[in-house]
Write a protein that holds these residues in place. Structure first.
Motif, PDB file in Angstrom:
ATOM      1  N   ILE A  95       0.837  -1.202   0.000  1.00 50.16           N
ATOM      2  CA  ILE A  95       0.000   0.000   0.000  1.00 50.16           C
ATOM      3  C   ILE A  95       0.873   1.253   0.000  1.00 50.16           C
ATOM      4  N   ASP A  96       2.059   1.156   0.599  1.00 51.66           N
ATOM      5  CA  ASP A  96       2.997   2.284   0.585  1.00 51.66           C
ATOM      6  C   ASP A  96       3.493   2.563  -0.827  1.00 51.66           C
ATOM      7  N   ASP A  97       3.762   1.506  -1.605  1.00 57.21           N
ATOM      8  CA  ASP A  97       4.166   1.681  -3.002  1.00 57.21           C
ATOM      9  C   ASP A  97       3.055   2.351  -3.795  1.00 57.21           C
ATOM     10  N   ARG A  98       1.821   1.973  -3.499  1.00 59.01           N
ATOM     11  CA  ARG A  98       0.678   2.576  -4.188  1.00 59.01           C
ATOM     12  C   ARG A  98       0.609   4.077  -3.894  1.00 59.01           C
ATOM     13  N   ALA A  99       0.775   4.431  -2.614  1.00 59.80           N
ATOM     14  CA  ALA A  99       0.739   5.843  -2.221  1.00 59.80           C
ATOM     15  C   ALA A  99       1.883   6.619  -2.869  1.00 59.80           C
ATOM     16  N   ARG A 100       3.084   6.044  -2.888  1.00 62.59           N
ATOM     17  CA  ARG A 100       4.235   6.713  -3.524  1.00 62.59           C
ATOM     18  C   ARG A 100       3.974   6.953  -5.006  1.00 62.59           C
ATOM     19  N   LEU A 101       3.441   5.928  -5.682  1.00 63.56           N
ATOM     20  CA  LEU A 101       3.163   6.062  -7.115  1.00 63.56           C
ATOM     21  C   LEU A 101       2.113   7.139  -7.360  1.00 63.56           C
ATOM     22  N   LEU A 102       1.030   7.121  -6.605  1.00 58.98           N
ATOM     23  CA  LEU A 102      -0.024   8.120  -6.801  1.00 58.98           C
ATOM     24  C   LEU A 102       0.467   9.529  -6.513  1.00 58.98           C
ATOM     25  N   ASN A 103       1.256   9.703  -5.454  1.00 60.00           N
ATOM     26  CA  ASN A 103       1.786  11.034  -5.131  1.00 60.00           C
ATOM     27  C   ASN A 103       2.726  11.533  -6.221  1.00 60.00           C
ATOM     28  N   THR A 104       3.591  10.663  -6.705  1.00 57.01           N
ATOM     29  CA  THR A 104       4.531  11.059  -7.757  1.00 57.01           C
ATOM     30  C   THR A 104       3.789  11.334  -9.058  1.00 57.01           C
ATOM     31  N   TRP A 105       2.806  10.496  -9.381  1.00 59.08           N
ATOM     32  CA  TRP A 105       2.011  10.669 -10.599  1.00 59.08           C
ATOM     33  C   TRP A 105       1.308  12.024 -10.585  1.00 59.08           C
ATOM     34  N   ALA A 106       0.808  12.420  -9.416  1.00 55.23           N
ATOM     35  CA  ALA A 106       0.091  13.692  -9.294  1.00 55.23           C
ATOM     36  C   ALA A 106       1.030  14.895  -9.376  1.00 55.23           C
ATOM     37  N   SER A 107       2.268  14.732  -8.917  1.00 50.73           N
ATOM     38  CA  SER A 107       3.175  15.884  -8.858  1.00 50.73           C
ATOM     39  C   SER A 107       4.120  15.993 -10.051  1.00 50.73           C
ATOM     40  N   VAL A 108       4.305  14.909 -10.787  1.00 52.22           N
ATOM     41  CA  VAL A 108       5.230  14.899 -11.929  1.00 52.22           C
ATOM     42  C   VAL A 108       4.423  14.620 -13.190  1.00 52.22           C
ATOM     43  N   GLN A 109       4.794  15.260 -14.264  1.00 52.03           N
ATOM     44  CA  GLN A 109       4.114  15.057 -15.545  1.00 52.03           C
ATOM     45  C   GLN A 109       4.110  13.576 -15.925  1.00 52.03           C
ATOM     46  N   PRO A 110       2.919  12.956 -16.071  1.00 55.38           N
ATOM     47  CA  PRO A 110       2.864  11.553 -16.503  1.00 55.38           C
ATOM     48  C   PRO A 110       3.380  11.401 -17.934  1.00 55.38           C
ATOM     49  N   PRO A 111       3.704  10.179 -18.342  1.00 55.85           N
ATOM     50  CA  PRO A 111       4.239   9.954 -19.688  1.00 55.85           C
ATOM     51  C   PRO A 111       3.234  10.341 -20.763  1.00 55.85           C
ATOM     52  N   ALA A 112       3.637  11.210 -21.654  1.00 49.99           N
ATOM     53  CA  ALA A 112       2.752  11.709 -22.708  1.00 49.99           C
ATOM     54  C   ALA A 112       2.730  10.737 -23.885  1.00 49.99           C
ATOM     55  N   PRO A 113       1.577  10.690 -24.580  1.00 50.96           N
ATOM     56  CA  PRO A 113       1.514   9.847 -25.788  1.00 50.96           C
ATOM     57  C   PRO A 113       2.473  10.377 -26.847  1.00 50.96           C
ATOM     58  N   GLU A 114       2.957   9.453 -27.631  1.00 58.20           N
ATOM     59  CA  GLU A 114       3.886   9.832 -28.699  1.00 58.20           C
ATOM     60  C   GLU A 114       3.120  10.346 -29.886  1.00 58.20           C
ATOM     61  N   GLY A 115       3.558  11.426 -30.444  1.00 58.86           N
ATOM     62  CA  GLY A 115       2.892  12.036 -31.586  1.00 58.86           C
ATOM     63  C   GLY A 115       3.327  11.402 -32.894  1.00 58.86           C
ATOM     64  N   PRO A 116       2.642  11.778 -33.979  1.00 58.64           N
ATOM     65  CA  PRO A 116       2.982  11.221 -35.299  1.00 58.64           C
ATOM     66  C   PRO A 116       4.316  11.663 -35.813  1.00 58.64           C
TER      67      PRO A 116
END
Length: 74
Positions: A53-74
């Protein structure tokens, strides 16, 4: 290892698995996780399995504060 916890994250576009792995390597290199074998391009979310559950919290906090991986454009 048993990945008893999960989190579903919004991520769209192609190459979701590779983009997520690269993002985790940059922002949470010590995170233990399990990804699905594949994800359809049309899906807008992806479920990641985690050890604690700690890993889940770390991932969610980081996901919210850091730009998630953007889709690749054409």
């Amino acid at each position: 290892m048993t990945f008893n916890y999960s989190v579903t994250l919004p991520i769209s576009g192609g190459n979701k698995l590779r983009r997520f792995r690269n993002w985790v390597e940059q922002h949470l290199p010590d995170l233990s996780y399990s990804l699905p074998q594949q994800t359809p391009i049309k899906t807008e979310v992806m479920t990641i399995r985690l050890l604690s559950i700690d890993d889940r919290a770390r991932l969610l906090n980081t996901w919210a504060s850091v730009q998630p991986p953007a889709p690749e454009g054409p």
